[in-house]
Enzyme design. Structure first.
Site, mmCIF file in Angstrom:
data_model
loop_
_atom_site.group_PDB
_atom_site.id
_atom_site.type_symbol
_atom_site.label_atom_id
_atom_site.label_comp_id
_atom_site.label_asym_id
_atom_site.label_seq_id
_atom_site.Cartn_x
_atom_site.Cartn_y
_atom_site.Cartn_z
ATOM 1 N N CYS A 1 24.992 -5.779 7.444
ATOM 2 C CA CYS A 1 23.683 -5.202 7.121
ATOM 3 C C CYS A 1 22.595 -6.253 6.918
ATOM 4 O O CYS A 1 21.422 -5.914 6.818
ATOM 5 C CB CYS A 1 23.783 -4.337 5.873
ATOM 6 N N HIS B 1 18.389 2.968 7.634
ATOM 7 C CA HIS B 1 19.143 1.715 7.598
ATOM 8 C C HIS B 1 19.922 1.509 8.896
ATOM 9 O O HIS B 1 21.132 1.661 8.940
ATOM 10 C CB HIS B 1 20.087 1.749 6.385
#
Lengths: 384, 137
Positions: A83, A332
């Protein structure tokens, strides 16, 4: 250390399911960043391409992107830290320029999470944690962050209502960000509906998967001054790592990698947390933003809840955080997230953030975490 | 949709003694004979002093819940039928931590610092998983 600037930023809209392939998706951010920087493909000396490979059908995407975006025959390669991939990309590009190897470097982040089914995506996401010693017990990302939420609750008396306040703030700003995937108004009652994923985390404590891309153009001091009217300078880069396996964690109320990355970034920039005017933090879950307040030094350990209760992280507060909606509302798309956070901060420091603008922002910070606190990237930007 | 099988432990020469013992309902962990520290998870060498002079010892099987969560939805699909289930980090008496499940009580009864002891659940013919249940006094 030589100075390095961000001279162009771009981001696709973050959406539930992008209709094209990763090529068109990446192009959306690329086009915006190139237009923003006012340069042509032949002016880019090298590129760093970032995504989380478990979601991609395409192998070795850097080569594909270099071809599709017209960047052949310049060098390109792939950087990954789940991420936080595109923050690691920023760090890599900074080093390429500061070393004198290249003058203008592009950082491209992308993720098409809808490339595979939601169930498959969930399984693959789990592979970002310890598959050998933890996966047999039914672990998943929300459960890992829930262990930290429980740790914070237990140590400091933090409540589900405190976490809900973070989501409430996020939805307020998601509404005014036209590139956000989640643009609905949420009430505290709605957020607190007891639909648990992994206690104490509920549906609205979790960010949504999204497809998206981000693009940054970095340049040496000389090139930046030549090409750009309002360069935003990279002042500090901190990165740190912590054990992937929960057996190696001695605290569940904060993320060690973030604390150390923050210290390194502040030291390099020569600033303190109080000097930060606006911040983007990695709120993949509400608890992650709560821990970030404390890990970054915006609040003392255990005082994060006070910060959100008194609305100090709203746009009008003393340290505005995620006033673009954050991961919770903006979405995201793993590999694109860091670049999108950096774009928001660059726009803020230039005074180009529109309805999200924090007045007089001179120093901005990005906190971008990979996995459950495996990789911590904290980056500080400034107008000078 | 076909329900995928639960992930099975990945076994190699360094991990095998742990899983062989679990099949016999014993919890074993490594201990470094040089720096005398206990080790979890199993390693090729001591992560504290890099010595490969490590041995397997029986763990007491007793510990406390350090942190936990009750998974109530969106689990990996192989675990959907187990919902609600408890994922916990347990601190063993020997000072090491392991991630496992707490079973043998209502999920809502689990608390931090709760004393627990090891119990074993058969996964299939090949594997048995060490889990934890509330300690019997």
């Amino acid at each position: 250390m030589p100075k390095v600037a961000v001279i162009g930023v771009g981001q696709s809209a973050f959406v539930r399911a992008y209709p094209g392939s990763i090529r068109e998706l990446a192009f959306e951010a690329y086009r915006e960043a190139m237009h923003d920087a006012g340069i042509k493909a032949e002016q880019i000396d090298a590129s760093v391409v970032c995504s989380a490979p478990e979601y991609d059908k395409q192998r070795t995407p850097a080569g594909l992107m270099a071809e599709y975006l017209g960047l052949n025959p310049q060098p390109t390669f792939y950087v990954e830290s789940v991420c936080s991939s595109s923050s690691s990309g920023l760090r890599t590009a900074y080093a390429l320029i500061a070393s004198g190897l290249h003058d203008v470097v592009m950082v491209l982040g992308f993720q098409k999470m809808s490339e595979i089914s939601s169930a498959e995506s969930q399984e693959r996401m789990g592979r970002g944690a310890d598959i050998q010693w933890e996966a047999p017990f039914g672990t998943m990302m929300p459960a890992y962050y829930a262990l930290h939420a429980r740790g914070h609750f237990e140590k400091y008396g933090t409540t589900e209502e405190d976490l809900a306040l973070i989501r409430l703030k996020s939805s307020t700003y998601g509404l005014i960000n036209e590139k956000a995937v989640f643009r609905k108004e949420l009430s505290l009652e709605k957020i607190l509906e007891p639909k648990f994923i992994a206690t104490p985390l509920k549906v609205f404590d979790c960010c949504a998967n999204a497809d998206g891309s981000s693009c940054l153009i970095l340049a040496s001091e000389e090139k930046a001054k030549d090409l750009c009217r309002k360069p935003v300078w990279i002042k500090g880069l901190g990165m740190a790592t912590a054990p992937i396996n929960m057996a190696g964690r001695d605290s569940f109320s904060g993320l060690k990698c973030a604390q150390l990355a923050a210290k390194r970034a502040y030291d390099m920039a020569g600033i303190t947390p109080q000097d930060v005017d606006v911040a983007e933090v990695h709120d993949c879950f509400t608890i992650a933003e709560m821990m970030a307040y404390e890990d970054l030094g915006f609040a003392e350990p255990g005082q994060g809840p006070q910060l959100i209760r008194s609305k100090e992280t709203y746009k009008e507060g003393k340290i505005p955080v995620n006033v673009d909606g954050g991961l919770l509302s903006k979405g995201h798309p793993i590999g694109a997230t860091g670049g999108s956070q950096i774009r928001t901060i660059v726009l803020q420091l230039r005074g180009d953030a529109g309805p999200m603008q924090v007045p007089e922002a001179k120093i901005g910070l990005v906190h971008n975490i990979g996995g459950v606190g495996i990789y911590g990237n904290v980056s500080v930007f400034g107008t000078e | 949709m076909e329900i995928p099988k639960k992930p099975v432990p990945i076994v190699n020469d360094w991990a095998r003694p742990f899983w062989d013992a679990a099949k016999e309902q014993r919890l074993v962990i490594q201990k470094c004979k040089d720096c005398e520290k206990h080790i979890f998870y199993p390693r090729i060498a001591c992560p504290h002093c890099s010595s490969d002079n490590v041995e397997w010892v029986d763990a007491s099987g007793k510990g406390t819940v350090y942190s936990y969560t009750v998974v109530e939805s969106n689990s990996p699909s192989a675990f959907l039928k187990d919902i609600p289930y408890v994922v916990a980090v347990v601190r063993l008496e020997e000072g090491v931590q392991m991630l496992s499940n707490v079973v043998g009580c209502e999920p809502g009864e689990v608390r931090c610092d709760m004393p627990v002891e090891v119990t074993f659940e058969k996964l299939d013919d090949e594997f048995t998983l060490p889990k934890f249940k509330p300690a019997t006094r």
